[in-house]
Scaffold this active site. Structure first.
Site, PDB file in Angstrom:
ATOM      1  N   ASP A 109      -8.644   2.599 -17.114  1.00 49.50           N
ATOM      2  CA  ASP A 109      -9.303   3.866 -17.606  1.00 49.50           C
ATOM      3  C   ASP A 109      -9.169   4.407 -19.119  1.00 49.50           C
ATOM      4  O   ASP A 109     -10.025   4.632 -19.582  1.00 49.50           O
ATOM      5  CB  ASP A 109      -9.193   4.923 -16.356  1.00 49.50           C
ATOM      6  CG  ASP A 109     -10.103   6.161 -16.895  1.00 49.50           C
ATOM      7  OD1 ASP A 109     -11.063   6.097 -17.066  1.00 49.50           O
ATOM      8  OD2 ASP A 109      -9.376   7.313 -17.180  1.00 49.50           O
ATOM      9  N   LEU A 147      -4.635   4.732   8.292  1.00 46.41           N
ATOM     10  CA  LEU A 147      -3.806   4.656   9.270  1.00 46.41           C
ATOM     11  C   LEU A 147      -2.520   4.894   8.985  1.00 46.41           C
ATOM     12  O   LEU A 147      -1.798   4.543   9.706  1.00 46.41           O
ATOM     13  CB  LEU A 147      -3.989   3.345  10.287  1.00 46.41           C
ATOM     14  CG  LEU A 147      -5.514   3.304  10.736  1.00 46.41           C
ATOM     15  CD1 LEU A 147      -5.412   1.973  11.576  1.00 46.41           C
ATOM     16  CD2 LEU A 147      -5.726   4.439  11.673  1.00 46.41           C
ATOM     17  N   CYS A 148      -2.315   5.338   7.633  1.00 47.66           N
ATOM     18  CA  CYS A 148      -0.968   5.412   7.110  1.00 47.66           C
ATOM     19  C   CYS A 148      -0.326   6.947   7.382  1.00 47.66           C
ATOM     20  O   CYS A 148      -1.359   7.750   7.517  1.00 47.66           O
ATOM     21  CB  CYS A 148      -0.862   5.316   5.625  1.00 47.66           C
ATOM     22  SG  CYS A 148      -0.887   3.623   4.931  1.00 47.66           S
ATOM     23  N   HIS A 149       0.781   6.888   7.731  1.00 48.91           N
ATOM     24  CA  HIS A 149       1.386   8.178   8.218  1.00 48.91           C
ATOM     25  C   HIS A 149       1.500   8.930   7.037  1.00 48.91           C
ATOM     26  O   HIS A 149       2.192   8.450   5.788  1.00 48.91           O
ATOM     27  CB  HIS A 149       2.602   7.824   8.829  1.00 48.91           C
ATOM     28  CG  HIS A 149       2.406   7.170  10.221  1.00 48.91           C
ATOM     29  ND1 HIS A 149       2.618   5.846  10.327  1.00 48.91           N
ATOM     30  CD2 HIS A 149       2.555   8.000  11.541  1.00 48.91           C
ATOM     31  CE1 HIS A 149       2.436   5.570  11.683  1.00 48.91           C
ATOM     32  NE2 HIS A 149       2.372   6.791  12.247  1.00 48.91           N
ATOM     33  N   MET A 199       3.099   0.676   1.481  1.00 50.15           N
ATOM     34  CA  MET A 199       1.946   1.266   1.384  1.00 50.15           C
ATOM     35  C   MET A 199       2.082   2.007   0.178  1.00 50.15           C
ATOM     36  O   MET A 199       1.009   2.067  -0.704  1.00 50.15           O
ATOM     37  CB  MET A 199       1.073   1.772   2.356  1.00 50.15           C
ATOM     38  CG  MET A 199       0.702   0.760   3.630  1.00 50.15           C
ATOM     39  SD  MET A 199       0.063  -0.892   2.872  1.00 50.15           S
ATOM     40  CE  MET A 199      -1.697  -0.046   2.328  1.00 50.15           C
ATOM     41  N   GLU A 200       3.014   2.962   0.125  1.00 49.65           N
ATOM     42  CA  GLU A 200       3.163   3.902  -0.961  1.00 49.65           C
ATOM     43  C   GLU A 200       3.416   3.363  -2.035  1.00 49.65           C
ATOM     44  O   GLU A 200       2.753   3.842  -3.394  1.00 49.65           O
ATOM     45  CB  GLU A 200       4.205   4.918  -0.609  1.00 49.65           C
ATOM     46  CG  GLU A 200       3.802   5.926   0.541  1.00 49.65           C
ATOM     47  CD  GLU A 200       3.564   5.405   2.167  1.00 49.65           C
ATOM     48  OE1 GLU A 200       2.976   6.043   2.962  1.00 49.65           O
ATOM     49  OE2 GLU A 200       4.133   4.225   2.289  1.00 49.65           O
TER      50      GLU A 200
END
Length: 173
Positions: free
Chosen positions: A142, A85-87, A127-128
């Site tokens: 990793d 739901l992120c733009h 969010m980014e």
């Protein structure tokens, strides 16, 4: 009395749900574009020898911090592809930095990753920034898992955000 997740009308204050409780992408079309900044951080705990290996530049997979920095930047740019739901945003700046203590007398050491993301638009970039930190730390894991499988990622959080209607938000210490 209402709970912290319920308004007096009984509707959820969570913006990603409509009046029927269905998930939806928030309409930001009417919001005034402003300069938005978010800073997020997190850390990865590792054996001191692992950090020595990273800092010496002799890790088998190459420049660990350099690759992790690029992974974090790429992740910030792809956040809307990962979080439903992120733009999709036009980011104007993404910076990913690492801070690692040089004291090898500890039983473990923690590398701190900090991401700063900026844009000029109608919605924030928290969010980014969070995605950049998570992916950068996962990349370190990793690249170093062959020598240290006990690494732990933790403490990922928004440190601050600026812009928009809510203005400045400093995280609690």
């Amino acid at each position: 009395m209402t709970s912290s997740t319920e308004t007096t009308e009984g509707a959820s204050p969570l913006t990603h749900f409509d009046a029927r409780g269905q998930a939806h992408m928030v309409d930001v079309g009417a919001k005034v574009p402003t300069h938005r900044i978010a800073v997020a951080s997190g850390c990865i705990e590792m054996q001191p020898e692992t950090l020595i290996l990273i800092n010496s530049g002799t890790a088998k997979k190459g420049d660990v911090f350099g690759v992790a920095r690029l992974a974090g930047i790429m992740a910030a740019k792809k956040t809307s592809s990962l979080i439903p739901l992120c733009h999709p945003l036009a980011l104007t700046r993404v910076a990913v930095d690492f801070d690692a203590p040089s004291d090898s007398s500890l039983h473990y050491t923690a590398v701190v990753c900090r991401a700063t993301v900026e844009s000029f638009g109608p919605t924030g970039v928290e969010m980014e920034a969070l995605t950049a930190v998570q992916v950068a730390l996962l990349t370190i894991y990793d690249m170093c898992k062959a020598v240290d499988r006990d690494m732990v990622i933790n403490g990922v959080r928004v440190e601050e955000k600026r812009g928009g209607k809510s203005g400045y938000y400093p995280a609690l210490p």
